[in-house]
Design an enzyme around this catalytic site. Structure first.
Site, short mmCIF file in Angstrom:
data_model
loop_
_atom_site.label_atom_id
_atom_site.label_comp_id
_atom_site.label_asym_id
_atom_site.label_seq_id
_atom_site.Cartn_x
_atom_site.Cartn_y
_atom_site.Cartn_z
N ARG A 241 0.86 -1.18 0.00
CA ARG A 241 0.00 0.00 0.00
C ARG A 241 0.89 1.23 0.00
O ARG A 241 1.81 1.34 0.81
CB ARG A 241 -0.87 0.02 1.25
CG ARG A 241 -1.63 1.32 1.39
CD ARG A 241 -2.42 1.37 2.68
NE ARG A 241 -3.03 2.66 2.87
CZ ARG A 241 -3.07 3.31 4.03
NH1 ARG A 241 -2.54 2.78 5.10
NH2 ARG A 241 -3.66 4.47 4.13
N GLU B 43 -8.47 -3.73 3.67
CA GLU B 43 -7.45 -3.19 2.78
C GLU B 43 -6.49 -4.28 2.32
O GLU B 43 -6.01 -4.27 1.20
CB GLU B 43 -6.68 -2.06 3.50
CG GLU B 43 -7.47 -0.77 3.50
CD GLU B 43 -7.13 0.16 4.64
OE1 GLU B 43 -7.13 -0.32 5.79
OE2 GLU B 43 -6.87 1.34 4.40
N GLY C 106 -11.43 5.20 11.47
CA GLY C 106 -10.40 4.54 12.27
C GLY C 106 -9.59 5.62 12.96
O GLY C 106 -10.16 6.60 13.44
N GLY D 24 -12.11 0.59 12.56
CA GLY D 24 -12.25 0.37 14.01
C GLY D 24 -13.50 0.97 14.65
O GLY D 24 -14.26 0.27 15.31
N ASP E 26 -7.97 7.55 21.40
CA ASP E 26 -8.58 6.25 21.12
C ASP E 26 -10.09 6.33 21.42
O ASP E 26 -10.49 6.62 22.54
CB ASP E 26 -7.91 5.23 22.04
CG ASP E 26 -8.27 3.81 21.67
OD1 ASP E 26 -7.45 3.16 21.01
OD2 ASP E 26 -9.38 3.37 22.04
P1 ADP Z 1 -6.22 2.36 11.90
O1 ADP Z 1 -6.67 3.54 11.11
O2 ADP Z 1 -5.00 2.62 12.74
O3 ADP Z 1 -6.17 1.08 11.10
P2 ADP Z 1 -8.47 1.15 13.21
O4 ADP Z 1 -9.30 0.91 12.01
O5 ADP Z 1 -7.89 -0.02 13.91
O6 ADP Z 1 -7.34 2.22 12.96
O7 ADP Z 1 -9.36 1.98 14.25
C1 ADP Z 1 -8.85 2.45 15.46
C2 ADP Z 1 -9.97 3.15 16.23
O8 ADP Z 1 -11.07 2.21 16.40
C3 ADP Z 1 -9.55 3.58 17.62
O9 ADP Z 1 -10.03 4.89 17.86
C4 ADP Z 1 -10.25 2.59 18.51
O10 ADP Z 1 -10.55 3.11 19.78
C5 ADP Z 1 -11.52 2.31 17.75
N1 ADP Z 1 -12.15 1.07 18.19
C6 ADP Z 1 -11.66 -0.19 18.10
N2 ADP Z 1 -12.51 -1.07 18.71
C7 ADP Z 1 -13.53 -0.35 19.20
C8 ADP Z 1 -14.71 -0.66 19.93
N3 ADP Z 1 -15.01 -1.90 20.29
N4 ADP Z 1 -15.55 0.35 20.24
C9 ADP Z 1 -15.28 1.63 19.89
N5 ADP Z 1 -14.17 1.98 19.20
C10 ADP Z 1 -13.31 1.03 18.87
#
Ligand code: ADP
Length: 398
Positions: A88, A381, A207, A328, A280
């Site tokens: 990517r 992805e 995310g 996420g 987060d």
């Molecule tokens: P990235 O862009 O780094 O790939 P992700 O797609 O893993 O990120 O998303 C990360 C976000 O998703 C963080 O803000 C995390 O807190 C949130 N997240 C993950 N699991 C949960 C959940 N069960 N409830 C609410 N938010 C979540």
């Protein structure tokens, strides 16, 4: 042919190994520096067996070496079998409009674009460099986050700024997260049993970074991110779009310089700044549930930002057939989805509260009488990178 998909983010390296034409990766891994220098956490899961270790890795070059060696040691990747590697790359600019075989010319172009994607293209180049040394016989393919936006109409990519900035400096909207949005829009059509050519969908990738994209007939019509991935709704640590006059004011009156602004806008804003709790979403949600006022404010602002982006994008479509949430936050926070959708009645969006709370992606959570379907879709992805890698190889031949 087996595929190794590598996704070099600004502070992490994700990777997946796919066997032959499988849609699910046999092995997945994440190396995450989590703000630390030189040391990172490495999680690798092979056939569902996850092992976590603390590793020494200076940068994405070292991390890619660890990834390939770990996958090979654990039998998920053979260094001698036929294999291709998909990378990517965040920024393809205007020159790299499609996934491409990586040769010297492609690496040079990706390197040239580092000036407009300083957080993202350099790590991808380090990962490419390492993988080409470790797997010299394999074809390497670059898959671009910007490519999905190749057909944005001109009035949606030109900024109302001095025209020479566009002509001479290349300042224009590019759009990002395209790999995820393209997958999501296609998956939405598949889930609904609809021909993608006739589907109008808005996909929300929520995310660490957040963006929304309107897709009509499989082609991106408009998107919330811009010249950089800083634009659009607020994110974990990024401000999203703010009044540019503020940036002039804090320089003029409070003496901030360009590095101060970069740090503030990219790393010290968004959910982190407003909540004062965390970048987060899960942690902010927990604090909000416990009654923390600033956390609640951050959650309200976050939902409003996503809702506003959807509302704006909807004006670029003839009608809204489907709204999809991914990544996420989009996949996991039922409260966020409810909060966003509750304000979208005028767009014909209505969700089933129980389905929204209880179903896991991929699922349709729309109320039966909702005009637009509302979907939660697992971000893939890795699968898109693997598919694109196969497509490029099929195109260029052995
Ligand atoms: P990235 O862009 O780094 O790939 P992700 O797609 O893993 O990120 O998303 C990360 C976000 O998703 C963080 O803000 C995390 O807190 C949130 N997240 C993950 N699991 C949960 C959940 N069960 N409830 C609410 N938010 C979540």
């Amino acid at each position: 042919m087996d595929i190794l998909a590598i996704n070099a983010g600004s502070s992490s390296l994700k990777f997946s190994a796919f066997t032959s034409a499988a849609e699910d990766a046999r092995a997945t891994g994440l190396i995450d520096w989590g703000g630390a220098q030189g040391r990172a956490t490495c999680r690798v899961s092979v056939d569902g067996d996850e092992r976590v270790s603390d590793i020494e890795a200076e940068d994405h070059l070292a991390a890619t070496r660890v990834a390939v060696e770990t996958l090979s040691e654990r039998g998920a990747l053979s260094l001698t079998d036929e294999i291709a590697v998909g990378h990517r790359v965040v920024h393809g600019g205007t020159a790299l409009r499609d996934s491409t075989l990586i040769d010297e010319q492609a690496t040079r172009r990706i390197a040239e674009l580092s000036s407009v994607a300083p957080l993202h293209n350099p790590p991808a180049l380090r990962a490419i460099e390492a993988a080409r040394v470790l797997l010299p016989g394999a074809p390497h393919v670059a898959v671009f986050d910007t490519a999905f936006y190749r057909d944005l109409p001109r009035h949606r990519y030109i900024y109302p700024l001095p025209y020479a900035w566009y002509e001479e400096w290349g300042v224009r909207r590019f759009g990002f997260h395209g790999i995820s949005h393209e997958y999501c829009a296609a998956r939405a059509a598949e889930m609904l049993g609809r021909d993608p050519a006739g589907l109008n969908v808005i996909t929300c990738h929520l995310g660490a970074g957040c963006s929304a994209t309107a897709t009509a007939g499989g082609v991106a019509a408009a998107t919330s991110m811009g010249f950089t991935p800083l634009a659009g709704p607020m994110m974990g640590t990024r401000s999203g779009t703010v009044d540019p006059g503020i940036l002039l004011h804090v320089q003029r009156v409070h003496g901030l310089d360009v590095e101060d602004l970069d740090r503030a806008l990219n790393r010290e804003s968004g959910l982190l700044a407003v909540s004062g709790v965390s970048s987060d979403y899960r942690a902010v949600e927990a604090a909000g549930d416990a009654g923390d006022d600033r956390a609640r404010l951050a959650l309200d602002m976050y939902a409003e930002g996503v809702r506003a982006a959807i509302g704006g994008l909807a004006t670029t479509l003839p009608r809204l057939d489907a709204l999809a949430f991914t990544a996420g936050i989009g996949e996991n926070s039922a409260a966020l989805r409810a909060s966003v959708c509750d304000g979208l009645g005028t767009l014909g969006v209505s969700i089933d509260a129980a389905r929204n709370r209880e179903t896991q992606p991929d699922a349709d959570i729309a109320a039966t009488d909702s005009y637009a379907r509302v979907l939660i879709i697992r971000a893939r992805e890795d699968l898109m990178i693997a598919r694109e890698t196969r497509n490029v190889l099929a195109r260029v031949g052995p």
